[in-house]
Design a protein around this motif. Structure first.
Motif, PDB file in Angstrom:
ATOM      1  N   THR A   1       0.830  -1.205   0.000  1.00 64.00           N
ATOM      2  CA  THR A   1       0.000   0.000   0.000  1.00 64.00           C
ATOM      3  C   THR A   1       0.861   1.250   0.000  1.00 64.00           C
ATOM      4  O   THR A   1       0.564   2.224  -0.695  1.00 64.00           O
TER       5      THR A   1
ATOM      6  N   ARG B   1      -1.301  -0.248  -8.646  1.00 60.81           N
ATOM      7  CA  ARG B   1      -1.918  -1.057  -7.594  1.00 60.81           C
ATOM      8  C   ARG B   1      -2.661  -2.265  -8.152  1.00 60.81           C
ATOM      9  O   ARG B   1      -2.655  -3.340  -7.553  1.00 60.81           O
ATOM     10  N   GLY B   2      -3.318  -2.107  -9.293  1.00 61.90           N
ATOM     11  CA  GLY B   2      -4.027  -3.239  -9.883  1.00 61.90           C
ATOM     12  C   GLY B   2      -3.076  -4.348 -10.296  1.00 61.90           C
ATOM     13  O   GLY B   2      -3.291  -5.521  -9.978  1.00 61.90           O
TER      14      GLY B   2
ATOM     15  N   ALA C   1      -1.544  -5.980  -7.207  1.00 63.78           N
ATOM     16  CA  ALA C   1      -2.461  -6.949  -6.598  1.00 63.78           C
ATOM     17  C   ALA C   1      -2.485  -8.243  -7.389  1.00 63.78           C
ATOM     18  O   ALA C   1      -2.531  -9.340  -6.816  1.00 63.78           O
TER      19      ALA C   1
ATOM     20  N   GLY D   1      -5.121  -6.976 -13.765  1.00 59.46           N
ATOM     21  CA  GLY D   1      -4.056  -6.026 -13.468  1.00 59.46           C
ATOM     22  C   GLY D   1      -3.586  -5.284 -14.705  1.00 59.46           C
ATOM     23  O   GLY D   1      -3.296  -4.078 -14.655  1.00 59.46           O
TER      24      GLY D   1
ATOM     25  N   LEU E   1     -10.007   3.392 -11.401  1.00 58.71           N
ATOM     26  CA  LEU E   1     -10.389   2.423 -10.382  1.00 58.71           C
ATOM     27  C   LEU E   1     -11.888   2.161 -10.421  1.00 58.71           C
ATOM     28  O   LEU E   1     -12.326   1.005 -10.345  1.00 58.71           O
TER      29      LEU E   1
ATOM     30  N   ALA F   1      -6.900  -3.360  -5.016  1.00 59.43           N
ATOM     31  CA  ALA F   1      -6.470  -1.999  -5.337  1.00 59.43           C
ATOM     32  C   ALA F   1      -7.356  -0.972  -4.635  1.00 59.43           C
ATOM     33  O   ALA F   1      -6.868   0.079  -4.183  1.00 59.43           O
TER      34      ALA F   1
ATOM     35  N   THR G   1      -6.197   1.910  -1.962  1.00 56.53           N
ATOM     36  CA  THR G   1      -6.533   3.312  -2.196  1.00 56.53           C
ATOM     37  C   THR G   1      -7.164   3.949  -0.962  1.00 56.53           C
ATOM     38  O   THR G   1      -6.961   5.138  -0.689  1.00 56.53           O
TER      39      THR G   1
ATOM     40  N   GLN H   1      -8.348   8.569  -6.221  1.00 53.53           N
ATOM     41  CA  GLN H   1      -7.308   8.043  -7.105  1.00 53.53           C
ATOM     42  C   GLN H   1      -6.488   9.156  -7.737  1.00 53.53           C
ATOM     43  O   GLN H   1      -5.264   9.033  -7.895  1.00 53.53           O
TER      44      GLN H   1
END
Length: 489
Positions: free
Chosen positions: A132, A140-141, A144, A279, A287, A338, A342, A409
């Motif tokens: 994070t 982030r996607g 993950a 991802g 997002l 994600a 966030t 975001q």
């Protein structure tokens, strides 16, 4: 396409993969693999069932997560320091489990299993906080997705492969020692990882580490809507997965061997592909759009099981339904993780991520009894049609919260709540009262099960009151958020 896949060749990708692997490895060693070992050693069934409680550490990890926000080890920094400590202790704990024999050292083995589960949950807390803090919003996607890949591969190795090695070649003790050795790549990844920026404000006392993450979250605009979204987003997916194996064997009539093969191989492969593809897509989607698109696919994929329930039994149709459902579920998981990242403030990311992930597990943990009751009431076809419908409230809340998510975001900041402070204060008190009452009931139940407490006749009623107060708090808070949004527009 090369532009979108480039993230998987960067330094963080390898570290995320190895740390995801280290995160998933201990899980089966204290659950399925350990149960198989005890079964082979002829441990009685009640004792084996009792060992399933070891996994509660993963549910309640938020209770000690503030310690990892507040205190910093004297080496490697706040995140990497805790990662190294938990991984070294995990390696020692798994090696120690390998020296045990369930038939002769059951009590000591139970203590070690609890310790390993606690350390594994602690490693998860720090790993979630690290990714994070380190990953920028646009990564982030994919971060993950890579984490899911490492985690699933580790579960496959410490689950299916470990059983095969123990049965055919190494025996149980050597297999556990080999699994401990597989923690070494995670240790190397921790040493190679970058420590998050030290400019972030950190708690200066344990009280701050416990109280300020809650204050920070609940003083944000739309906090209650976001909490409800977290609980409901994957609820349809949780309902569909709750009785999948029973449905395929008993409801449709497939052989248990065929179901196990399809679920364990094709299902796992589909989840990995879905997470990775999700991802990749999230590098060019906002997002909100990713959550909406993948959420719709998650909901519609449950129709595959409905088709299985109303058509003739065919192996290819089962494989197709399992593949599509797991593929869409993997995409949804990438976007959902994600989202959790966030929503975390980097000053308290360990505590907030642990709390939010615990909330997201509510549906997955508690839908089982309701799913069985609904199948008995409606039958399989109507039940799986219902799993599609139950996905819609979460998507509706997502649509309402779209501007909040886009702002988070884009700016990385959270809009503070300015209006209705008194109403929100009473709503939070209502929610906390219910949560405290539920926690008390769970503690009493655990003490009763251990014969340390006399049965309390009022306990079911207290539990019901706690549930009502908690749900009332969430509903009131969500309604206040919705009204505030309308007024703002």
């Amino acid at each position: 396409m090369h532009h979108y896949l480039r993230i998987f060749t960067q330094r963080n990708a390898a570290v995320l993969l190895l740390l995801g692997f280290a995160s998933g490895l201990p899980l089966a060693l204290t659950s399925g693999t350990l149960q198989a070992w005890m079964t082979v050693e002829n441990v009685d069934l009640k004792t084996i069932g009792f060992f399933s409680l070891v996994g509660q550490a993963y549910v309640f990890k938020f209770l000690w997560s503030p310690l990892m926000d507040r205190y910093t080890p004297p080496f490697l920094g706040r995140r990497r320091g805790w990662l190294l400590v938990t991984q070294l202790l995990l390696l020692v704990g798994i090696v120690a489990m390998g020296f045990m024999q369930p038939a002769h050292n059951l009590t000591l083995l139970a203590a070690l299993a609890v310790l390993v589960a606690f350390l594994s949950a602690s490693q998860d807390i720090v790993f979630d906080a690290w990714k994070t803090d380190v990953l920028p919003p646009e990564e982030r996607g994919s971060g993950a997705a890579i984490t899911v890949l490492g985690y699933r591969l580790a579960m496959l190795i410490s689950g299916g492969l470990a059983l095969w090695l123990a049965d055919r070649f190494l025996g149980w003790q050597a297999t556990y020692w080999l699994m401990a050795l597989m923690m070494v790549p995670g240790l190397i990844a921790t040493l190679l990882a970058q420590e998050p920026a030290a400019s972030v404000r950190t708690p200066h006392s344990l009280r701050q580490a416990v109280v300020e993450p809650l204050q920070d979250f609940f003083q944000r605009n739309n906090a209650w809507l976001l909490i409800t979204l977290i609980v409901l987003y994957k609820l349809g997916d949780a309902f569909a997965a709750a009785l999948t194996t029973t449905f395929l064997i008993r409801g449709v009539g497939f052989d248990a061997g065929d179901v196990g093969l399809v679920n364990k191989t094709l299902g796992l492969l589909a989840t990995i592909i879905g997470a990775l593809w999700g991802g990749v897509l999230m590098q060019r989607l906002s997002l909100f759009r990713a959550l909406m698109l993948f959420g719709l696919l998650q909901a519609l994929s449950n129709f595959g099981y409905w088709l299985l329930a109303v058509t003739d039994k065919q192996l290819w149709s089962m494989a197709s339904a399992v593949f599509v459902e797991n593929l869409c579920g993997g995409m949804g998981t990438a976007a959902f993780v994600a989202l959790l990242m966030t929503l975390c403030n980097k000053s308290f990311s360990a505590t907030q991520f642990a709390l939010l992930s615990a909330l997201s597990a509510v549906g997955r943990v508690y839908v089982g009894p309701a799913a069985g009751w609904l199948v008995g009431l409606w039958g399989w076809p109507t039940f799986y049609a219902f799993t599609v419908l139950v996905s819609l409230p979460g998507l509706f809340l997502l649509w309402i919260s779209r501007h909040t998510l886009d702002r988070m975001q884009q700016t990385g900041t959270f809009t503070p709540r300015l209006a209705g402070q008194q109403s929100y204060r009473w709503t939070l008190r209502l929610f906390i009262s219910g949560a405290v009452l539920l926690a008390f009931c769970l503690i009493v139940l655990a003490l009763e099960a251990a014969n340390l407490w006399q049965p309390v006749q009022m306990l079911p009623r207290l539990f019901e009151i706690g549930m009502v107060l908690t749900l009332a708090g969430v509903i009131c808070g969500s309604l206040l958020d919705y009204l505030a949004l309308r007024k703002e527009r």
